[in-house]
Design a protein around this motif. Structure first.
Motif, PDB file in Angstrom:
ATOM      1  N   MET A 187      14.234   5.091   2.993  1.00  0.00           N
ATOM      2  CA  MET A 187      14.189   5.384   1.560  1.00  0.00           C
ATOM      3  C   MET A 187      13.097   6.405   1.249  1.00  0.00           C
ATOM      4  SD  MET A 187      13.054   2.911  -1.589  1.00  0.00           S
ATOM      5  CE  MET A 187      11.352   3.040  -0.994  1.00  0.00           C
ATOM      6  N   ALA A 188      11.914   6.208   1.850  1.00  0.00           N
ATOM      7  CA  ALA A 188      10.806   7.140   1.627  1.00  0.00           C
ATOM      8  C   ALA A 188      11.155   8.533   2.139  1.00  0.00           C
ATOM      9  CB  ALA A 188       9.540   6.621   2.313  1.00  0.00           C
ATOM     10  N   ARG A 191      14.185   9.840   2.343  1.00  0.00           N
ATOM     11  CA  ARG A 191      15.150  10.447   1.415  1.00  0.00           C
ATOM     12  C   ARG A 191      14.438  10.961   0.165  1.00  0.00           C
ATOM     13  NH1 ARG A 191      18.598   6.150   3.104  1.00  0.00           N
ATOM     14  NH2 ARG A 191      18.007   4.906   1.284  1.00  0.00           N
ATOM     15  N   LEU A 192      13.452  10.221  -0.325  1.00  0.00           N
ATOM     16  CA  LEU A 192      12.690  10.684  -1.480  1.00  0.00           C
ATOM     17  C   LEU A 192      11.935  11.971  -1.151  1.00  0.00           C
ATOM     18  CD1 LEU A 192      11.198   7.350  -2.894  1.00  0.00           C
ATOM     19  CD2 LEU A 192      12.925   8.794  -3.969  1.00  0.00           C
ATOM     20  N   GLU A 193      11.376  12.040   0.056  1.00  0.00           N
ATOM     21  CA  GLU A 193      10.642  13.243   0.447  1.00  0.00           C
ATOM     22  C   GLU A 193      11.578  14.445   0.538  1.00  0.00           C
ATOM     23  OE1 GLU A 193       7.330  14.574   3.794  1.00  0.00           O
ATOM     24  OE2 GLU A 193       8.801  13.019   4.283  1.00  0.00           O
ATOM     25  N   VAL A 194      12.758  14.245   1.145  1.00  0.00           N
ATOM     26  CA  VAL A 194      13.725  15.337   1.260  1.00  0.00           C
ATOM     27  C   VAL A 194      14.217  15.760  -0.114  1.00  0.00           C
ATOM     28  CG1 VAL A 194      16.020  15.939   2.108  1.00  0.00           C
ATOM     29  CG2 VAL A 194      14.438  14.696   3.590  1.00  0.00           C
ATOM     30  N   SER A 195      14.490  14.772  -0.969  1.00  0.00           N
ATOM     31  CA  SER A 195      14.969  15.082  -2.323  1.00  0.00           C
ATOM     32  C   SER A 195      13.924  15.862  -3.106  1.00  0.00           C
ATOM     33  CB  SER A 195      15.307  13.778  -3.063  1.00  0.00           C
ATOM     34  OG  SER A 195      15.715  14.045  -4.383  1.00  0.00           O
ATOM     35  N   ASP A 196      12.663  15.490  -2.953  1.00  0.00           N
ATOM     36  CA  ASP A 196      11.598  16.204  -3.664  1.00  0.00           C
ATOM     37  C   ASP A 196      11.485  17.634  -3.164  1.00  0.00           C
ATOM     38  OD1 ASP A 196       9.207  16.125  -5.489  1.00  0.00           O
ATOM     39  OD2 ASP A 196       8.178  16.592  -3.616  1.00  0.00           O
ATOM     40  N   GLU A 197      11.609  17.820  -1.853  1.00  0.00           N
ATOM     41  CA  GLU A 197      11.534  19.167  -1.290  1.00  0.00           C
ATOM     42  C   GLU A 197      12.720  20.021  -1.765  1.00  0.00           C
ATOM     43  OE1 GLU A 197      10.287  22.472   0.618  1.00  0.00           O
ATOM     44  OE2 GLU A 197       9.181  20.590   0.307  1.00  0.00           O
ATOM     45  N   LEU A 198      13.917  19.432  -1.795  1.00  0.00           N
ATOM     46  CA  LEU A 198      15.087  20.162  -2.281  1.00  0.00           C
ATOM     47  C   LEU A 198      14.933  20.538  -3.750  1.00  0.00           C
ATOM     48  CD1 LEU A 198      18.013  18.200  -0.584  1.00  0.00           C
ATOM     49  CD2 LEU A 198      17.164  20.479   0.009  1.00  0.00           C
ATOM     50  N   ARG A 199      14.362  19.637  -4.523  1.00  0.00           N
ATOM     51  CA  ARG A 199      14.161  19.923  -5.949  1.00  0.00           C
ATOM     52  C   ARG A 199      13.201  21.097  -6.120  1.00  0.00           C
ATOM     53  NH1 ARG A 199      10.230  18.723  -9.485  1.00  0.00           N
ATOM     54  NH2 ARG A 199       9.147  17.477  -7.908  1.00  0.00           N
ATOM     55  N   ARG A 200      12.109  21.075  -5.363  1.00  0.00           N
ATOM     56  CA  ARG A 200      11.145  22.167  -5.459  1.00  0.00           C
ATOM     57  C   ARG A 200      11.774  23.488  -5.002  1.00  0.00           C
ATOM     58  NH1 ARG A 200       5.828  20.206  -5.951  1.00  0.00           N
ATOM     59  NH2 ARG A 200       5.654  17.948  -5.678  1.00  0.00           N
ATOM     60  N   GLN A 201      12.550  23.413  -3.914  1.00  0.00           N
ATOM     61  CA  GLN A 201      13.179  24.624  -3.413  1.00  0.00           C
ATOM     62  C   GLN A 201      14.220  25.156  -4.395  1.00  0.00           C
ATOM     63  OE1 GLN A 201      12.275  26.242  -0.531  1.00  0.00           O
ATOM     64  NE2 GLN A 201      13.605  27.861  -1.324  1.00  0.00           N
ATOM     65  N   LEU A 202      14.963  24.230  -5.042  1.00  0.00           N
ATOM     66  CA  LEU A 202      15.966  24.647  -6.017  1.00  0.00           C
ATOM     67  C   LEU A 202      15.309  25.373  -7.185  1.00  0.00           C
ATOM     68  CD1 LEU A 202      18.839  24.650  -7.158  1.00  0.00           C
ATOM     69  CD2 LEU A 202      18.378  22.387  -8.117  1.00  0.00           C
ATOM     70  N   LEU A 203      14.210  24.828  -7.689  1.00  0.00           N
ATOM     71  CA  LEU A 203      13.510  25.475  -8.802  1.00  0.00           C
ATOM     72  C   LEU A 203      13.001  26.862  -8.397  1.00  0.00           C
ATOM     73  CD1 LEU A 203      11.472  22.463 -10.249  1.00  0.00           C
ATOM     74  CD2 LEU A 203      13.496  23.537 -11.235  1.00  0.00           C
ATOM     75  N   ARG A 232       4.558   6.391   4.908  1.00  0.00           N
ATOM     76  CA  ARG A 232       5.467   5.562   5.695  1.00  0.00           C
ATOM     77  C   ARG A 232       4.735   4.279   6.091  1.00  0.00           C
ATOM     78  NH1 ARG A 232       7.882   9.254   4.047  1.00  0.00           N
ATOM     79  NH2 ARG A 232       9.377  10.620   5.109  1.00  0.00           N
ATOM     80  N   VAL A 233       5.489   3.238   6.346  1.00  0.00           N
ATOM     81  CA  VAL A 233       4.918   1.991   6.850  1.00  0.00           C
ATOM     82  C   VAL A 233       4.792   2.121   8.360  1.00  0.00           C
ATOM     83  CG1 VAL A 233       5.215  -0.489   7.090  1.00  0.00           C
ATOM     84  CG2 VAL A 233       5.922   0.647   4.984  1.00  0.00           C
ATOM     85  N   GLU A 234       3.559   2.105   8.853  1.00  0.00           N
ATOM     86  CA  GLU A 234       3.306   2.262  10.281  1.00  0.00           C
ATOM     87  C   GLU A 234       3.069   0.903  10.916  1.00  0.00           C
ATOM     88  OE1 GLU A 234       3.720   5.112  11.504  1.00  0.00           O
ATOM     89  OE2 GLU A 234       3.609   6.423   9.743  1.00  0.00           O
ATOM     90  N   GLY A 235       2.932   0.906  12.229  1.00  0.00           N
ATOM     91  CA  GLY A 235       2.622  -0.328  12.934  1.00  0.00           C
ATOM     92  C   GLY A 235       3.877  -1.038  13.410  1.00  0.00           C
ATOM     93  N   HIS A 236       3.636  -2.076  14.204  1.00  0.00           N
ATOM     94  CA  HIS A 236       4.729  -2.837  14.797  1.00  0.00           C
ATOM     95  C   HIS A 236       5.057  -4.034  13.914  1.00  0.00           C
ATOM     96  CE1 HIS A 236       4.510  -0.469  18.463  1.00  0.00           C
ATOM     97  NE2 HIS A 236       3.189  -0.641  18.471  1.00  0.00           N
ATOM     98  N   ALA A 237       6.320  -4.125  13.543  1.00  0.00           N
ATOM     99  CA  ALA A 237       6.776  -5.255  12.740  1.00  0.00           C
ATOM    100  C   ALA A 237       7.510  -6.244  13.633  1.00  0.00           C
ATOM    101  CB  ALA A 237       7.691  -4.769  11.619  1.00  0.00           C
ATOM    102  N   SER A 238       7.565  -7.469  13.186  1.00  0.00           N
ATOM    103  CA  SER A 238       8.296  -8.482  13.928  1.00  0.00           C
ATOM    104  C   SER A 238       9.786  -8.173  13.868  1.00  0.00           C
ATOM    105  CB  SER A 238       8.023  -9.861  13.324  1.00  0.00           C
ATOM    106  OG  SER A 238       8.565  -9.939  12.012  1.00  0.00           O
ATOM    107  N   PRO A 239      10.577  -8.708  14.783  1.00  0.00           N
ATOM    108  CA  PRO A 239      12.023  -8.457  14.739  1.00  0.00           C
ATOM    109  C   PRO A 239      12.650  -8.837  13.403  1.00  0.00           C
ATOM    110  CG  PRO A 239      11.418  -9.437  16.840  1.00  0.00           C
ATOM    111  CD  PRO A 239      10.186  -9.467  15.984  1.00  0.00           C
ATOM    112  N   ALA A 240      12.105  -9.873  12.747  1.00  0.00           N
ATOM    113  CA  ALA A 240      12.659 -10.292  11.464  1.00  0.00           C
ATOM    114  C   ALA A 240      12.357  -9.285  10.358  1.00  0.00           C
ATOM    115  CB  ALA A 240      12.112 -11.671  11.084  1.00  0.00           C
ATOM    116  N   ALA A 241      11.169  -8.643  10.437  1.00  0.00           N
ATOM    117  CA  ALA A 241      10.765  -7.702   9.396  1.00  0.00           C
ATOM    118  C   ALA A 241      11.145  -6.267   9.703  1.00  0.00           C
ATOM    119  CB  ALA A 241       9.252  -7.788   9.180  1.00  0.00           C
ATOM    120  N   SER A 248       0.818  -1.204   0.000  1.00  0.00           N
ATOM    121  CA  SER A 248       0.000   0.000   0.000  1.00  0.00           C
ATOM    122  C   SER A 248       0.859   1.264   0.000  1.00  0.00           C
ATOM    123  CB  SER A 248      -0.924  -0.003   1.222  1.00  0.00           C
ATOM    124  OG  SER A 248      -1.637   1.215   1.317  1.00  0.00           O
ATOM    125  N   THR A 249       1.905   1.277   0.828  1.00  0.00           N
ATOM    126  CA  THR A 249       2.776   2.459   0.921  1.00  0.00           C
ATOM    127  C   THR A 249       3.558   2.660  -0.359  1.00  0.00           C
ATOM    128  OG1 THR A 249       2.973   2.040   3.297  1.00  0.00           O
ATOM    129  CG2 THR A 249       4.526   3.592   2.318  1.00  0.00           C
TER     130      THR A 249
END
Length: 357
Positions: A127-128, A130-142, A108-117, A95-96
Motif C-alpha cells: 500500500m505504501a 502504491r502511494l509513493e508511485v501515485s504521488d510521483e505520477l501526480r507530480r510528474q503529471l503536473l 516502510r515497515v522494516e524488520g522480521h515479522a512472525s509468519p502470522a504478521a 510509527s510508519t
C-alpha cells in the motif's frame, strides 16, 4: 495533510494528535496489555502450585510442581516471545503510518515479522509503495501539463503583446496562428479530461453490437483528404461485416487517434493500411483491427514507453496522451492493444475487441 491523494485521509488512529492525553495512546495501551499478561503468568502458576501441593503429598507434590513449573516457563517464554515480537511489529506499523500521514511515502515497515504478521506487513508495504508511485505520477503529471501548456501560452502572449505594442498588425494570418495555439491547448485539456476518467474507470461505455468494419470505413473516409494532401495512400481492407461489442463513439475515437498517429509518422509516398477482420483469441471470438504504416518507426528502446502519458517522438505535434487514452478505452471494453515497430521501416498497431452477436 501533505501529499494528499484525492479523497485519501489517514485514519484517526494514524493521526498523532490523537495520541495526546485525551486520545488513544498506543504506548500506554501496549504497557497495560503487557502488565496484564505478566500478572496472569505469575498468578496462574502460584495458584496451580498451591492446588497441586494440596492434592499430592511429600516428594510427589514437589516433583509434580517442578514439572509443572518447567513446562509453564517454557510455554510462557515462547508465548512472551511471540507477543513481544508482534508488539514490535504493531509499534513499527504505528510509527510508519504516522510517517505516511505526514507525506513521507518512502516509509516502510522494516524488520522480521512472525509468519502470522507477515501478510499484514507485506500488504501494508505494498500500500505504501502504491502511494509513493501515485504521488510521483501526480507530480510528474503536473510538471508535464505545465510544460505542454507553457509553449502555446508563450506564443499567444508574445503575439498579443506585439499587437498591443503596435509591433505586429492584427492580420488574418496572425489570428489563424493564435487560433491554432489555442486549439492545441483545448486538445490537451480535452485529452486530460478523458484520461482522468479512463484511468479512474469512470468512463460510461454505451456498448452495442456494431460493425467494426463500417466504423473503420468512416474513419478512413474522414482522414482520406488529409492523407491525399500529404501524398500518403490510406487504404481499408474489410471484406465482410465484423460485429463487435463496442461503444462506437469511444472506439471511433481510438481509431482516429491511431490513424492520426500513422499520418504524423508517414511521409509523402508512404502507405497506411487499415485491416478489420474476425478471429479467435484464447478460444473466444474477437474482432481485430490492425493499422500498419511505412513511417519512420520507433526505436526498440522506446517501444515499451509508447503507451506512457506524454510520451511522444521528438518531432511529434501531438499531446502525447493519444495512445494512453486509446489503451485505457480498449481495456475498458475488455480488449487488448499492442504495438510493433522497426525504426525506419514502420509501425503496426493491433487491437482486439469482444466479438458482437
Amino acid at each position: 495533510m501533505r501529499g494528499n491523494h484525492g479523497d485519501f485521509r489517514a485514519p484517526p488512529w494514524a493521526d498523532r494528535s490523537h495520541w495526546s492525553s485525551g486520545g488513544w495512546q498506543p504506548g500506554r495501551r501496549l504497557f497495560r496489555i503487557v502488565l496484564l499478561v505478566t500478572v496472569g503468568f505469575v498468578a496462574v502458576p502460584v495458584l496451580a502450585s498451591a492446588a497441586l501441593t494440596a492434592t499430592f503429598a511429600g516428594w510427589t507434590s514437589v516433583a509434580v510442581a517442578v514439572v509443572f513449573w518447567a513446562a509453564f516457563v517454557v510455554i510462557g517464554a515462547l508465548l512472551l516471545r511471540f507477543v513481544f515480537r508482534n508488539l514490535r511489529i504493531v509499534r513499527d506499523l504505528i510509527s510508519t503510518t504516522g510517517r505516511l500521514a505526514d507525506g513521507d511515502y518512502s516509509a516502510r515497515v522494516e524488520g522480521h515479522a512472525s509468519p502470522a504478521a507477515r501478510p499484514m506487513v507485506d500488504s501494508f508495504n505494498r500500500m505504501a509503495q502504491r502511494l509513493e508511485v501515485s504521488d510521483e505520477l501526480r507530480r510528474q503529471l503536473l510538471a508535464d501539463v505545465g510544460h505542454e501548456l507553457r509553449t502555446p501560452l508563450t506564443v499567444v502572449r508574445g503575439e498579443l503583446e506585439a499587437m498591443a505594442d503596435g509591433v505586429r498588425d492584427l492580420s488574418p494570418d496572425q489570428i489563424r496562428l493564435l487560433l491554432t495555439d489555442i486549439a492545441v491547448m483545448e486538445r490537451l485539456l480535452d485529452d486530460l479530461r478523458t484520461l482522468s476518467t479512463t484511468e479512474a474507470g469512470m468512463v460510461a461505455l454505451d456498448t452495442e453490437s456494431a460493425d467494426l468494419g463500417e466504423l473503420a470505413s468512416d474513419v478512413v473516409e474522414r482522414f482520406g483528404p488529409q492523407a491525399t494532401e500529404s501524398g500518403i495512400e490510406l487504404t481499408l481492407t474489410a471484406p465482410q461485416p465484423v460485429p463487435a461489442m463496442i461503444d462506437p463513439y469511444r472506439i471511433g475515437q481510438v481509431l482516429s487517434n491511431l490513424v492520426v498517429n500513422a499520418l504524423r509518422a508517414t511521409t509523402s509516398g508512404g502507405t497506411i493500411e487499415v485491416t478489420v477482420c474476425s478471429d479467435h483469441f484464447d478460444d473466444r471470438p474477437v474482432a481485430v483491427v490492425t493499422i500498419t504504416d511505412t513511417g519512420r518507426g520507433i526505436a526498440a528502446d522506446q517501444i515499451d514507453a509508447v503507451f506512457d502519458r506524454f510520451h511522444k517522438g521528438e518531432d511529434s505535434s501531438g499531446s502525447g496522451l493519444g495512445l494512453t487514452i486509446s489503451r485505457d478505452l480498449v481495456h475498458g471494453h475488455g480488449g487488448t492493444i499492442t504495438l510493433d515497430s522497426d525504426l525506419g521501416v514502420g509501425t503496426t498497431v493491433t487491437m482486439t475487441l469482444p466479438a458482437g452477436g
